[in-house]
Design a protein around this motif. Structure first.
Motif, PDB file in Angstrom:
ATOM      1  N   MET A 119       0.836  -1.214   0.000  1.00  0.00           N
ATOM      2  CA  MET A 119       0.000   0.000   0.000  1.00  0.00           C
ATOM      3  C   MET A 119       0.864   1.256   0.000  1.00  0.00           C
ATOM      4  O   MET A 119       0.545   2.253  -0.659  1.00  0.00           O
ATOM      5  N   GLY A 120       1.968   1.213   0.766  1.00  0.00           N
ATOM      6  CA  GLY A 120       2.884   2.349   0.760  1.00  0.00           C
ATOM      7  C   GLY A 120       3.500   2.560  -0.612  1.00  0.00           C
ATOM      8  O   GLY A 120       3.604   3.699  -1.098  1.00  0.00           O
ATOM      9  N   PHE A 121       3.897   1.456  -1.237  1.00  0.00           N
ATOM     10  CA  PHE A 121       4.474   1.540  -2.583  1.00  0.00           C
ATOM     11  C   PHE A 121       3.430   2.036  -3.573  1.00  0.00           C
ATOM     12  O   PHE A 121       3.737   2.833  -4.467  1.00  0.00           O
ATOM     13  N   GLN A 122       2.190   1.596  -3.388  1.00  0.00           N
ATOM     14  CA  GLN A 122       1.104   2.023  -4.275  1.00  0.00           C
ATOM     15  C   GLN A 122       0.857   3.523  -4.152  1.00  0.00           C
ATOM     16  O   GLN A 122       0.585   4.204  -5.146  1.00  0.00           O
ATOM     17  N   ALA A 123       0.941   4.035  -2.923  1.00  0.00           N
ATOM     18  CA  ALA A 123       0.783   5.480  -2.708  1.00  0.00           C
ATOM     19  C   ALA A 123       1.893   6.249  -3.426  1.00  0.00           C
ATOM     20  O   ALA A 123       1.649   7.280  -4.065  1.00  0.00           O
ATOM     21  N   TRP A 124       3.115   5.737  -3.321  1.00  0.00           N
ATOM     22  CA  TRP A 124       4.247   6.377  -4.021  1.00  0.00           C
ATOM     23  C   TRP A 124       4.045   6.313  -5.535  1.00  0.00           C
ATOM     24  O   TRP A 124       4.327   7.287  -6.250  1.00  0.00           O
TER      25      TRP A 124
ATOM     26  N   HIS B 227       0.658   0.714 -11.756  1.00  0.00           N
ATOM     27  CA  HIS B 227      -0.246   1.076 -10.664  1.00  0.00           C
ATOM     28  C   HIS B 227      -1.403   0.072 -10.573  1.00  0.00           C
ATOM     29  O   HIS B 227      -1.777  -0.370  -9.477  1.00  0.00           O
ATOM     30  N   MET B 228      -1.944  -0.325 -11.713  1.00  0.00           N
ATOM     31  CA  MET B 228      -3.052  -1.272 -11.752  1.00  0.00           C
ATOM     32  C   MET B 228      -2.591  -2.665 -11.331  1.00  0.00           C
ATOM     33  O   MET B 228      -3.268  -3.339 -10.545  1.00  0.00           O
ATOM     34  N   VAL B 229      -1.461  -3.099 -11.843  1.00  0.00           N
ATOM     35  CA  VAL B 229      -0.941  -4.433 -11.501  1.00  0.00           C
ATOM     36  C   VAL B 229      -0.642  -4.514 -10.005  1.00  0.00           C
ATOM     37  O   VAL B 229      -0.901  -5.545  -9.365  1.00  0.00           O
TER      38      VAL B 229
ATOM     39  N   GLN C 168      -4.242  -9.849 -20.169  1.00  0.00           N
ATOM     40  CA  GLN C 168      -5.378  -9.137 -20.744  1.00  0.00           C
ATOM     41  C   GLN C 168      -5.597  -7.780 -20.078  1.00  0.00           C
ATOM     42  O   GLN C 168      -5.928  -6.794 -20.745  1.00  0.00           O
ATOM     43  N   ILE C 169      -5.407  -7.733 -18.759  1.00  0.00           N
ATOM     44  CA  ILE C 169      -5.571  -6.459 -18.058  1.00  0.00           C
ATOM     45  C   ILE C 169      -4.495  -5.463 -18.495  1.00  0.00           C
ATOM     46  O   ILE C 169      -4.782  -4.287 -18.738  1.00  0.00           O
ATOM     47  N   VAL C 170      -3.251  -5.942 -18.622  1.00  0.00           N
ATOM     48  CA  VAL C 170      -2.164  -5.066 -19.077  1.00  0.00           C
ATOM     49  C   VAL C 170      -2.427  -4.578 -20.503  1.00  0.00           C
ATOM     50  O   VAL C 170      -2.306  -3.381 -20.805  1.00  0.00           O
ATOM     51  N   LEU C 171      -2.814  -5.495 -21.385  1.00  0.00           N
ATOM     52  CA  LEU C 171      -3.131  -5.110 -22.766  1.00  0.00           C
ATOM     53  C   LEU C 171      -4.309  -4.147 -22.795  1.00  0.00           C
ATOM     54  O   LEU C 171      -4.331  -3.197 -23.594  1.00  0.00           O
ATOM     55  N   GLY C 172      -5.283  -4.402 -21.921  1.00  0.00           N
ATOM     56  CA  GLY C 172      -6.455  -3.527 -21.869  1.00  0.00           C
ATOM     57  C   GLY C 172      -6.099  -2.106 -21.477  1.00  0.00           C
ATOM     58  O   GLY C 172      -6.654  -1.143 -22.021  1.00  0.00           O
TER      59      GLY C 172
END
Length: 346
Positions: A153-158, A176-178, A221-225
């Motif tokens: 979560m800390g890394f995601q905030a950064w 960020h999505m991954v 698929q999510i990355v390609l999307g």
């Protein structure tokens, strides 16, 4: 144990709310609604109208607060001060992180609410991290994964800060999505590891292998999307909201994304068939198949019916839910495999 599991479920719901909020931010083009981070225009609570960002005489400014000059550029307060009757450039410096210089109240508050949900979602994860220390002797994995989630979560905030500072660089949005999906996987482990009762299920080697392949394909698929979505965003900037032209000349990513969806449907359809034929007991595979059918449906809506309202965020959110269900089934499969290995060892 029960309360810990309940809090883990609350954390999971909040993370999915963050994903939903992020999808709405992307749909509305509000990603730069706040040009700075973690504050918004230098404020903890952002302005509601442009006049609040104009220079005000005899006004108390704090370091980092921003004003809009001639509706063309943002200036940032160098220090805490009270303004005089006229603008004094020595108190200000040009906001140079990027050249974004637009104030849109809708975009600002959509992005701000997204950030609030993100911050709120971190609270149960912080509590889980501290609480997990009591499980260390009994199950070190619970403590380890809880703290990995907290660091995640800390890394995601950064990452959120770097996304804003880069003016929404596509590859950073993808990372960020991954990362959000990785956090989902961690929390699902905490939910599963604190179960007290288990369903009657059977381990099947081929089912296990194909499920793993299915999860990898979902991630791809999510990355390609996200790449296809970036292409659509660029088309919007170039040709406006002529939706019928957005995918008139798509890039290779789109064709790979569309073709791979057939493989995803086939593999998960076979998993459903195997579960039913061999009576494996993984009933959540029905939800997986349902999500994939909805994904195909929303994909058809976007391509053939010019991106109906909410079709884009729904497509992304359903994909993230699909990933979560697949991960939980994988945890069930791995548990059955460990059970068999323990029985053999004895």
């Amino acid at each position: 144990m029960k309360n810990f599991r309940t809090l883990s479920k609350i954390a999971l719901v909040l993370i999915y709310l963050v994903i939903i909020a992020g999808a709405i931010v992307r749909m509305t083009g509000s990603g730069m609604g706040c040009p700075d981070w973690p504050k918004c225009f230098g404020y903890y609570i952002p302005p509601t109208q442009e006049s609040e960002l104009l220079f005000q005489p005899n006004h108390s400014y704090e370091k980092g607060m921003m004003i809009l000059i001639d509706s063309e550029q943002f200036m940032v307060a160098k220090k805490d001060f009270t303004s005089a009757e006229t603008y004094n450039s020595s108190n200000w410096e040009l906001y140079s992180t990027h050249d974004y210089a637009i104030y849109n109240p809708v975009h600002t508050w959509v992005e701000y609410i997204n950030r609030l949900i993100g911050a709120f979602s971190g609270l149960p994860i912080l509590v889980l991290g501290i609480w997990s220390l009591w499980f260390f002797k009994k199950n070190k994995w619970i403590t380890s994964i809880a703290w990995l989630t907290l660091f995640g979560m800390g890394f995601q905030a950064w990452l959120g800060k770097t996304v804003v500072d880069s003016n929404l660089a596509p590859y950073k949005i993808t990372v960020h999505m991954v990362m959000a999906l990785l956090i989902v996987a961690f929390i699902l482990y905490l939910i599963f590891a604190t179960k007290t009762t288990f369903k009657i299920q059977r381990y099947h080697s081929l089912f296990h292998k194909l499920l793993f392949v299915g999860i990898i394909l979902t991630l791809i698929q999510i990355v390609l999307g996200t790449q296809v979505r970036q292409f659509v965003d660029e088309q919007t900037k170039m040709i406006g909201y002529e939706k019928s032209l957005w995918l008139a000349q798509p890039e290779l990513d789109f064709y790979i994304h569309r073709s791979t969806s057939i493989l995803v449907l086939f593999i998960n359809g076979y998993l459903w068939y195997s579960n039913r034929t061999f009576n494996l007991g993984y009933n959540k595979i029905k939800l997986v198949l349902g999500c994939i059918i909805l994904e195909v449906f929303t994909g058809i809506l976007m391509y053939y019916f010019d991106f109906p309202f909410l079709s884009q965020p729904l497509h992304l959110v359903i994909a993230s839910i699909l990933f979560g269900i697949q991960m939980y089934i994988l945890l069930e499969v791995l548990y059955q495999k460990r059970t068999i290995n323990k029985a053999i060892a004895y």
